[in-house]
Scaffold this motif. Structure first.
Motif, PDB file in Angstrom:
ATOM      1  N   GLU A 157      11.128  13.942  17.563  1.00 13.05           N
ATOM      2  CA  GLU A 157      11.809  12.888  16.444  1.00 13.05           C
ATOM      3  C   GLU A 157      12.888  13.548  15.938  1.00 13.05           C
ATOM      4  OE1 GLU A 157      11.323  10.533  12.335  1.00 13.05           O
ATOM      5  OE2 GLU A 157       9.515  11.176  13.487  1.00 13.05           O
ATOM      6  N   ALA A 158      12.778  14.742  15.806  1.00 14.19           N
ATOM      7  CA  ALA A 158      13.974  15.600  15.063  1.00 14.19           C
ATOM      8  C   ALA A 158      15.204  16.063  15.854  1.00 14.19           C
ATOM      9  CB  ALA A 158      13.364  16.838  14.353  1.00 14.19           C
ATOM     10  N   ALA A 159      14.525  16.285  17.287  1.00  8.01           N
ATOM     11  CA  ALA A 159      15.577  16.733  18.239  1.00  8.01           C
ATOM     12  C   ALA A 159      16.539  15.602  18.650  1.00  8.01           C
ATOM     13  CB  ALA A 159      14.776  17.528  19.390  1.00  8.01           C
ATOM     14  N   ASN A 160      16.018  14.387  18.461  1.00  4.25           N
ATOM     15  CA  ASN A 160      16.673  12.973  18.789  1.00  4.25           C
ATOM     16  C   ASN A 160      17.692  12.779  17.531  1.00  4.25           C
ATOM     17  OD1 ASN A 160      15.619  12.289  21.265  1.00  4.25           O
ATOM     18  ND2 ASN A 160      13.911  11.556  20.480  1.00  4.25           N
ATOM     19  N   LEU A 161      17.620  13.418  16.606  1.00  2.90           N
ATOM     20  CA  LEU A 161      18.770  13.164  15.548  1.00  2.90           C
ATOM     21  C   LEU A 161      20.109  13.709  15.773  1.00  2.90           C
ATOM     22  CD1 LEU A 161      16.328  13.871  12.462  1.00  2.90           C
ATOM     23  CD2 LEU A 161      17.204  11.586  13.316  1.00  2.90           C
ATOM     24  N   SER A 162      20.899  13.341  15.398  1.00  2.00           N
ATOM     25  CA  SER A 162      22.297  13.809  15.528  1.00  2.00           C
ATOM     26  C   SER A 162      22.277  15.067  14.748  1.00  2.00           C
ATOM     27  CB  SER A 162      23.432  12.916  15.196  1.00  2.00           C
ATOM     28  OG  SER A 162      24.851  13.404  15.395  1.00  2.00           O
ATOM     29  N   GLY A 163      22.931  16.218  15.511  1.00  2.00           N
ATOM     30  CA  GLY A 163      22.892  17.501  14.728  1.00  2.00           C
ATOM     31  C   GLY A 163      24.011  18.279  15.413  1.00  2.00           C
ATOM     32  N   PHE A 164      23.620  19.497  15.138  1.00  2.00           N
ATOM     33  CA  PHE A 164      24.664  20.768  15.630  1.00  2.00           C
ATOM     34  C   PHE A 164      24.103  21.667  16.622  1.00  2.00           C
ATOM     35  CE2 PHE A 164      26.319  19.473  11.436  1.00  2.00           C
ATOM     36  CZ  PHE A 164      27.408  19.153  11.749  1.00  2.00           C
ATOM     37  N   ASP A 165      24.648  21.890  17.669  1.00  2.00           N
ATOM     38  CA  ASP A 165      24.204  22.867  18.803  1.00  2.00           C
ATOM     39  C   ASP A 165      25.061  23.992  18.751  1.00  2.00           C
ATOM     40  OD1 ASP A 165      23.624  23.999  21.091  1.00  2.00           O
ATOM     41  OD2 ASP A 165      23.528  22.250  22.279  1.00  2.00           O
ATOM     42  N   SER A 166      24.679  25.107  18.683  1.00  2.00           N
ATOM     43  CA  SER A 166      25.566  26.469  18.375  1.00  2.00           C
ATOM     44  C   SER A 166      25.964  26.625  19.758  1.00  2.00           C
ATOM     45  CB  SER A 166      24.476  27.478  17.849  1.00  2.00           C
ATOM     46  OG  SER A 166      23.402  27.930  18.766  1.00  2.00           O
ATOM     47  N   ASP A 167      25.332  26.414  20.764  1.00  2.00           N
ATOM     48  CA  ASP A 167      25.914  26.759  22.237  1.00  2.00           C
ATOM     49  C   ASP A 167      27.029  25.741  22.391  1.00  2.00           C
ATOM     50  OD1 ASP A 167      24.156  28.645  22.715  1.00  2.00           O
ATOM     51  OD2 ASP A 167      22.751  27.393  23.875  1.00  2.00           O
ATOM     52  N   VAL A 168      27.419  24.709  21.860  1.00  2.00           N
ATOM     53  CA  VAL A 168      28.532  23.682  22.050  1.00  2.00           C
ATOM     54  C   VAL A 168      29.679  23.902  21.177  1.00  2.00           C
ATOM     55  CG1 VAL A 168      29.195  21.433  21.853  1.00  2.00           C
ATOM     56  CG2 VAL A 168      27.026  21.554  22.972  1.00  2.00           C
ATOM     57  N   ILE A 169      29.272  24.769  20.036  1.00  2.00           N
ATOM     58  CA  ILE A 169      30.272  24.741  18.978  1.00  2.00           C
ATOM     59  C   ILE A 169      31.025  25.843  19.317  1.00  2.00           C
ATOM     60  CG2 ILE A 169      30.233  25.427  16.340  1.00  2.00           C
ATOM     61  CD1 ILE A 169      27.838  23.954  15.947  1.00  2.00           C
ATOM     62  N   LYS A 170      30.621  26.960  20.052  1.00  2.00           N
ATOM     63  CA  LYS A 170      31.152  28.164  20.290  1.00  2.00           C
ATOM     64  C   LYS A 170      32.776  28.269  20.621  1.00  2.00           C
ATOM     65  CE  LYS A 170      27.110  30.839  20.940  1.00  2.00           C
ATOM     66  NZ  LYS A 170      26.362  31.541  22.045  1.00  2.00           N
TER      67      LYS A 170
END
Length: 173
Positions: free
Chosen positions: A160-173
């Motif tokens: 459930e938590a991983a399906n929420l919109s959030g931030f991915d450190s690998d994408v942010i770099k």
């Protein structure tokens, strides 16, 4: 109070936006859920400092929970009294029963009271958290096998938590 986070290269920008009303039970703007051994002295400490600098009242648990201890009622109260919960998923997050119990409480508050929940995927892929695969899944699988009912609840909470919109450190770099 609402929290906006964005990344410009490797720098995080935090901004607080006032909301129209706050419940009297709300004591904190943000609750930080994290595995101390993974991120306490790196990402989480920097995030906490940035929140404080922006005058955002954040709760961070400064106590290390010793193996076998139960999550304290005061920590559960802090979750309930927060407007936003930031879940910092790291490689070892799922190895901590304490973190998983926090996660369950956070999602209970989201579903019951509309608490805002923002996952941050720090060095792990959202799909690995969602499906308990990769290194994240391996540490989760090392939890006691005789607690199948708890493991299933935690799997559901992680999904459930991983399906929420959030931030991915690998994408942010």
């Amino acid at each position: 109070m609402f929290l906006l986070m964005s990344s410009n290269s490797h720098h995080w920008n935090l901004m607080a936006v006032a909301s129209s009303s706050a419940s009297p039970q709300e004591k904190y703007d943000v609750f930080l859920s994290f595995r101390g051994a993974d991120t306490r002295n790196t990402f989480t400490s920097h995030l906490y400092a940035a929140l404080c600098q922006k005058k955002i009242n954040a709760f961070i648990d400064d106590e290390e929970l010793k193996r076998g201890e139960q999550i304290s009622p005061s920590l559960l109260n802090a979750i309930e009294q927060s407007k936003i919960s930031l879940i910092i998923f790291s490689e070892g997050y799922a190895s901590s029963r304490w973190c998983l119990e926090e996660l369950e409480k956070i999602l209970e508050c989201k579903n019951s009271y509309g608490q805002i929940v923002i996952p941050v995927f720090y060095g792990v892929y959202p799909s690995d958290v969602r499906n308990q695969t990769g290194t994240f899944g391996k540490v989760f699988d090392e939890l006691e096998k005789d607690r199948q009912e708890m493991l299933q609840r935690w799997r559901t909470a992680l999904r459930e938590a991983a399906n929420l919109s959030g931030f991915d450190s690998d994408v942010i770099k």
